[in-house]
Design a protein around this motif. Structure first.
Motif, PDB file in Angstrom:
ATOM      1  N   PRO A  74       0.803  -1.231   0.000  1.00  0.00           N
ATOM      2  CA  PRO A  74       0.000   0.000   0.000  1.00  0.00           C
ATOM      3  C   PRO A  74       0.834   1.279   0.000  1.00  0.00           C
ATOM      4  CG  PRO A  74      -0.897  -1.590   1.562  1.00  0.00           C
ATOM      5  CD  PRO A  74       0.418  -2.136   1.093  1.00  0.00           C
ATOM      6  N   ASP A 117       2.050   1.866  -3.527  1.00  0.00           N
ATOM      7  CA  ASP A 117       0.934   2.270  -4.384  1.00  0.00           C
ATOM      8  C   ASP A 117       0.539   3.722  -4.149  1.00  0.00           C
ATOM      9  OD1 ASP A 117       0.772  -0.212  -5.567  1.00  0.00           O
ATOM     10  OD2 ASP A 117      -0.720  -0.984  -4.152  1.00  0.00           O
ATOM     11  N   ASN A 118       0.580   4.163  -2.897  1.00  0.00           N
ATOM     12  CA  ASN A 118       0.066   5.495  -2.564  1.00  0.00           C
ATOM     13  C   ASN A 118       1.137   6.580  -2.503  1.00  0.00           C
ATOM     14  OD1 ASN A 118      -2.868   4.931  -2.032  1.00  0.00           O
ATOM     15  ND2 ASN A 118      -1.996   3.535  -0.529  1.00  0.00           N
TER      16      ASN A 118
END
Length: 483
Positions: A175, A178-179
């Protein structure tokens, strides 16, 4: 061989003398020692997992088609640095060298986080390979830091305890990448590694066991360079072509360099690794079988990723239809087994011979491969196979480290374990490529990018064959021990 047996007898006698004496059990300080060393290896696992996980993002940002180096270079660096770091730890202090390795790996993470160009990223990945070299020193250091009664258990925990925390890393890093991008993740890795370096400095005493002599840098170049050349050949063989001149040259250079290293070591008065330990056939059997079994663990995870993430109900004949997140949960069974296996090995070695442990582990591995072939559509059974194979891999790691430490002089434990780690690295690299290449040749798929069920079955039978070879080696080792 007789020296190994005498050493084993001495260890047993020491165990009897100390097991009933006060102050030989677990306390908070000793638990922190184990956790600090496990933490240094969790950081190493993080950098390995970030190779394939961060590759698409790194390749896209720097617009490069040389992304394979981002994954491979760390392993090549570890192959070169592990024997060197192990020997330096024996001469100058294991804690001191572990901290130096963690600091070097931290610098590598910072370089990747701030890299303005791809070559800086690769320099950082090479430096991160230093953290993998901690695996040769951490078990030896905990062996010295703990009392005899609990030392084998501590070795098992340090050898395999990083598995379960390592399995949780993708849930965090995925995550974040991805962010926020890959750079933030490597900043995070640098911060965590710096914390563990301070923790090790503050909680773990320096080794009191030192060897005399010096570092044989000729051996470092020959062994490290030879293994690095073979790893490069394995990594780039599929893209360059197995019959290409570059691939063939890499393999020849690697084999010749290792052959020269063996000859040089036998003649040296101060070898990098004392090859006389191989006169005990049980040691030779353990090293070879350990390399094979480590390779099967890597191959199983590759095969299981196909089985788990192929959509269910397809005409391929296999598939559980799990999402990437669900498959990550499935993998935790493997890493939990890896941790449990490290503990089981210590108990098993107290009740049976080292060769018996290898034979039992090989048998369980073979049975798991057969069950795996029959459970392509049964998620609970497939999860159990993950757990059992993880246990087998953990048993081999823990048993081999403990047997090596029991059989060699205390001053050469790290360098002897570096030979075992070299075998496991070669096994993992070979099994991540060779079986899949053979399967693709024997069972070509109708569509590009699709792996048919015959290929998946072949991978599991390849694991079964490796288990049989390991069992046969164990039988030969048992006969040698009875001579």
């Amino acid at each position: 061989m007789s020296s190994s047996l005498n050493n084993s007898s001495t260890t047993t006698q020491t165990h009897k003398r100390t097991s009933s004496s006060p102050g030989t059990g677990w306390n908070l300080r000793r638990i922190i020692v184990v956790l600090a060393l496990v933490g240094s290896l969790v950081g190493a696992i993080a950098t390995v997992l970030l190779g394939p996980q961060g590759l698409p993002f790194v390749s896209a940002e720097f617009n490069t088609d040389q992304g394979a180096w981002f994954v491979t270079l760390e392993l090549i660096a570890a192959a070169v640095l592990t024997p060197l770091a192990a020997r330096m730890g024996e001469l100058y202090g294991k804690r001191r060298i572990i901290i130096a390795l963690v600091v070097v790996g931290t610098i590598g993470s910072v370089l990747i986080a701030i890299a303005p160009a791809y070559w800086v990223v690769l320099a950082g990945r090479f430096l991160q390979g230093a953290t993998l070299a901690c695996a040769a020193l951490a078990p030896a250091l905990v062996r010295e830091a703990l009392p005899e009664r609990i030392a084998p258990f501590g070795v098992g925990l340090v050898a395999t305890g990083s598995g379960l925390p390592g399995a949780l890393i993708p849930f965090i890093t995925g995550p974040v990448i991805d962010n926020y991008g890959f750079r933030v993740v490597f900043w995070g890795v640098a911060a965590v590694m710096a914390i563990f370096a301070v923790l090790i400095l503050a909680t773990i005493p320096e080794s009191t066991v030192f060897d005399s002599g010096s570092v044989d840098y000729v051996s470092v170049l020959l062994l490290g360079g030879g293994v690095a050349a073979i790893l490069a050949g394995l990594s780039f063989g599929p893209s360059l072509g197995w019959a290409s001149a570059a691939t063939i040259v890499l393999f020849i250079v690697g084999i010749v360099a290792i052959a020269i290293w063996v000859r040089h070591s036998r003649a040296s008065q101060n070898p990098l690794i004392d090859l006389s330990i191989l006169t005990d056939r049980r040691m030779t059997v353990g090293l070879i079988a350990g390399g094979l079994v480590a390779g099967t663990g890597t191959l199983f995870l590759i095969a299981s990723s196909y089985v788990a993430q192929t959509p269910a109900g397809e005409t391929l004949g296999y598939g559980l239809g799990l999402s990437a997140r669900s498959y990550a949960y499935l993998q935790t069974f493997y890493f939990l087994g890896f941790l449990v296996g490290g503990v089981i090995a210590v108990q098993a070695l107290q009740r049976m011979s080292y060769i018996g442990v290898i034979l039992g582990g090989a048998g369980l591995l073979g049975l798991s491969a057969i069950i795996g072939v029959l459970s392509f559509n049964q998620v609970l059974v497939f999860a159990a196979v993950h757990l059992i194979i993880g246990i087998v891999i953990g048993v081999f790691f823990s048993a081999n480290f403990n047997f090596i430490f029991r059989s060699v002089a205390a001053t050469r434990r790290s360098s002897a374990s570096s030979l075992y780690l070299t075998m496991t690295t070669l096994g993992q690299s070979l099994y991540s490529i060779l079986p899949l290449t053979i399967a693709a040749m024997l069972f070509p798929a109708a569509l590009v990018g699709v792996v048919n069920v015959q290929s998946i079955r072949f991978l599991f039978f390849f694991i079964l064959g490796s288990a049989i070879v390991a069992a046969l080696l164990a039988v030969c080792g048992r006969k040698a021990g009875q001579e």
